[in-house]
Design a protein around this motif. Structure first.
Motif, PDB file in Angstrom:
ATOM      1  N   THR A  16       0.832  -1.200   0.000  1.00 54.22           N
ATOM      2  CA  THR A  16       0.000   0.000   0.000  1.00 54.22           C
ATOM      3  C   THR A  16       0.868   1.251   0.000  1.00 54.22           C
ATOM      4  N   ASP A  17       0.580   2.146  -0.914  1.00 51.89           N
ATOM      5  CA  ASP A  17       1.293   3.415  -1.010  1.00 51.89           C
ATOM      6  C   ASP A  17       0.600   4.449  -0.133  1.00 51.89           C
ATOM      7  N   ALA A  18       1.370   5.169   0.668  1.00 53.20           N
ATOM      8  CA  ALA A  18       0.783   6.071   1.672  1.00 53.20           C
ATOM      9  C   ALA A  18      -0.075   7.165   1.059  1.00 53.20           C
ATOM     10  N   ASP A  19       0.366   7.749  -0.064  1.00 48.29           N
ATOM     11  CA  ASP A  19      -0.389   8.866  -0.636  1.00 48.29           C
ATOM     12  C   ASP A  19      -0.920   8.581  -2.031  1.00 48.29           C
ATOM     13  N   GLY A  20      -0.722   7.385  -2.541  1.00 54.48           N
ATOM     14  CA  GLY A  20      -1.313   7.000  -3.819  1.00 54.48           C
ATOM     15  C   GLY A  20      -0.678   7.630  -5.033  1.00 54.48           C
ATOM     16  N   THR A  21       0.494   8.246  -4.874  1.00 59.84           N
ATOM     17  CA  THR A  21       1.125   8.866  -6.029  1.00 59.84           C
ATOM     18  C   THR A  21       2.614   8.562  -6.022  1.00 59.84           C
ATOM     19  N   LYS A  22       3.304   8.983  -7.087  1.00 62.33           N
ATOM     20  CA  LYS A  22       4.741   8.772  -7.219  1.00 62.33           C
ATOM     21  C   LYS A  22       5.403  10.106  -7.605  1.00 62.33           C
ATOM     22  N   ILE A  62       7.302  -5.382 -19.786  1.00 61.30           N
ATOM     23  CA  ILE A  62       6.172  -5.957 -19.076  1.00 61.30           C
ATOM     24  C   ILE A  62       5.900  -5.126 -17.831  1.00 61.30           C
ATOM     25  N   GLN A  63       4.619  -4.858 -17.545  1.00 61.44           N
ATOM     26  CA  GLN A  63       4.263  -4.204 -16.282  1.00 61.44           C
ATOM     27  C   GLN A  63       3.880  -5.282 -15.279  1.00 61.44           C
ATOM     28  N   SER A  64       4.391  -5.142 -14.051  1.00 59.78           N
ATOM     29  CA  SER A  64       4.176  -6.143 -13.016  1.00 59.78           C
ATOM     30  C   SER A  64       3.291  -5.653 -11.879  1.00 59.78           C
ATOM     31  N   LEU A  65       3.327  -4.345 -11.600  1.00 56.82           N
ATOM     32  CA  LEU A  65       2.497  -3.755 -10.554  1.00 56.82           C
ATOM     33  C   LEU A  65       1.855  -2.482 -11.075  1.00 56.82           C
ATOM     34  N   ASP A  66       0.651  -2.201 -10.621  1.00 59.88           N
ATOM     35  CA  ASP A  66       0.045  -0.898 -10.867  1.00 59.88           C
ATOM     36  C   ASP A  66       0.924   0.160 -10.203  1.00 59.88           C
ATOM     37  N   THR A  67       1.111   1.288 -10.854  1.00 60.57           N
ATOM     38  CA  THR A  67       2.011   2.294 -10.282  1.00 60.57           C
ATOM     39  C   THR A  67       1.462   2.930  -9.014  1.00 60.57           C
ATOM     40  N   THR A  68       0.177   2.717  -8.711  1.00 60.24           N
ATOM     41  CA  THR A  68      -0.346   3.217  -7.442  1.00 60.24           C
ATOM     42  C   THR A  68       0.124   2.364  -6.264  1.00 60.24           C
ATOM     43  N   SER A  69       0.649   1.168  -6.554  1.00 60.20           N
ATOM     44  CA  SER A  69       1.183   0.304  -5.501  1.00 60.20           C
ATOM     45  C   SER A  69       2.620   0.697  -5.176  1.00 60.20           C
ATOM     46  N   ARG A  70       3.048   0.380  -3.981  1.00 58.21           N
ATOM     47  CA  ARG A  70       4.433   0.582  -3.569  1.00 58.21           C
ATOM     48  C   ARG A  70       5.188  -0.708  -3.820  1.00 58.21           C
ATOM     49  N   ALA A  71       6.273  -0.619  -4.570  1.00 56.38           N
ATOM     50  CA  ALA A  71       7.108  -1.785  -4.847  1.00 56.38           C
ATOM     51  C   ALA A  71       8.223  -1.889  -3.812  1.00 56.38           C
ATOM     52  N   GLY A  72       8.749  -3.106  -3.637  1.00 60.69           N
ATOM     53  CA  GLY A  72       9.886  -3.319  -2.749  1.00 60.69           C
ATOM     54  C   GLY A  72      11.151  -3.423  -3.574  1.00 60.69           C
ATOM     55  N   SER A  76      15.123   1.242   0.977  1.00 59.76           N
ATOM     56  CA  SER A  76      14.803   2.370   1.858  1.00 59.76           C
ATOM     57  C   SER A  76      13.335   2.715   1.717  1.00 59.76           C
ATOM     58  N   SER A  77      12.750   3.247   2.763  1.00 56.13           N
ATOM     59  CA  SER A  77      11.349   3.641   2.694  1.00 56.13           C
ATOM     60  C   SER A  77      11.158   4.794   1.721  1.00 56.13           C
ATOM     61  N   GLU A  78      12.148   5.687   1.640  1.00 58.05           N
ATOM     62  CA  GLU A  78      12.025   6.834   0.731  1.00 58.05           C
ATOM     63  C   GLU A  78      11.909   6.375  -0.727  1.00 58.05           C
ATOM     64  N   GLY A  79      12.785   5.463  -1.115  1.00 64.99           N
ATOM     65  CA  GLY A  79      12.745   4.977  -2.491  1.00 64.99           C
ATOM     66  C   GLY A  79      11.528   4.129  -2.778  1.00 64.99           C
ATOM     67  N   ASN A  80      11.200   3.222  -1.863  1.00 63.23           N
ATOM     68  CA  ASN A  80      10.039   2.354  -2.073  1.00 63.23           C
ATOM     69  C   ASN A  80       8.750   3.164  -2.163  1.00 63.23           C
TER      70      ASN A  80
END
Length: 297
Positions: A16-22, A62-72, A76-80
């Protein structure tokens, strides 16, 4: 966001991404010679918490995750939290010429052009100093840049010979329309898309595009409409009133509003076509059935 025209294989480790954006684009290499398809397949069964949004090789992406998701991906938390992660087949030892010959640059440029337009990301590489002072800097950076800025990893990819200039030229070519597969958009389309997403998903502010961060005035403008139609069902009316009260509070907190100007802007943006496109199919069918029943009564 799922990028149009890109194969999608849902990976594991979508957080889950905290603010839904990148805010940035993080470039990695895979440290192997696997294909994008192979990496995306592996991502469906990984148990180590690692993931990325996109995988790219010499002739596919290939896309693996929706960009609204947080990837691992960063360590670091900042980058993720803040970056769209792109894994490109290769290793740190590859030469510049190898990179030039073994990346699907047109497709990578097309996809990242859409990502940049969607999130307002500048096509440039951030300095480590910038990243330290502002983890939400809107730019590109590598895994090694994240290591130096935020720690949490020993990885130094994409490597010293990775051709950042070629990457940026490919993205800029797509943004300039030299790649005709890029979504044509003068800017107004992104304004509409951003505001409609905020309306449909109930966001308090616009999450992407030229009006990023703008208060969602649209919900206030349609409150009267919602109140008018809610009378057909008291339970629906109560639910809508509660939802719009929350949205009203967000609007009120933003300060004074020129409501006449907002209404004019709303009418310019919310065309019948835009409204129809934003309504979920199930709701659209219910509305159509209700109207048909009333007209035949």
């Amino acid at each position: 966001m799922r990028v149009p025209g890109v194969p999608y294989v849902q990976g594991r480790n979508a957080y889950t991404d905290a603010d839904g954006t990148k805010y940035g684009v993080a470039i990695h290499n895979t440290a192997n010679d696997a294909t994008a398809e192979g990496e995306a397949s592996y991502a469906t069964r990984r148990t180590d918490g690692i993931s990325a949004h996109f995988y790219c090789d010499a002739d596919s992406l290939i896309q693996s995750l929706d960009t609204t998701s947080r990837a691992g991906h960063a360590g670091s938390s900042e980058g993720n939290q803040n970056a769209v992660a792109v894994e490109i087949t290769g290793t740190n030892a590859k030469t510049r010429q190898w990179w030039l010959d073994n990346v699907d640059w047109p497709e990578l440029g097309r996809v990242l052009a859409i990502v940049c337009k969607h999130y307002g990301i500048a096509v440039r590489r951030a300095s480590v100093a910038e990243m330290r002072s502002n983890p939400k800097v809107r730019a590109f950076y590598g895994h090694n840049d994240m290591r130096l800025a935020w720690g949490g990893t020993t990885h130094t990819d994409p490597g010293p010979n990775y051709p950042w200039d070629k990457l940026f030229a490919s993205v800029n070519a797509a943004l300039a329309g030299e790649d005709t597969n890029v979504i044509e958009d003068s800017g107004h389309g992104l304004v509409v898309m951003g505001r409609m997403e905020a309306l449909v998903k109930g966001y308090d502010t616009v999450k992407f595009g030229p009006t990023l961060g703008e208060a969602n005035w649209t919900v206030r403008a349609i409150r009267a409409l919602a109140t008018a139609v809610a009378g057909v069902d008291e339970a629906t009316a109560a639910r809508l009133r509660a939802e719009f009260d929350q949205l009203d509070a967000a609007v009120a907190a933003a300060g004074e509003v020129d409501e006449a100007a907002v209404a004019a802007q709303l009418l310019a943006v919310l065309t019948p076509q835009a409204i129809a496109a934003a309504i979920p199919p199930e709701l659209a069918k219910d509305v159509a059935d209700e109207l048909a029943a009333r007209l035949s009564a």
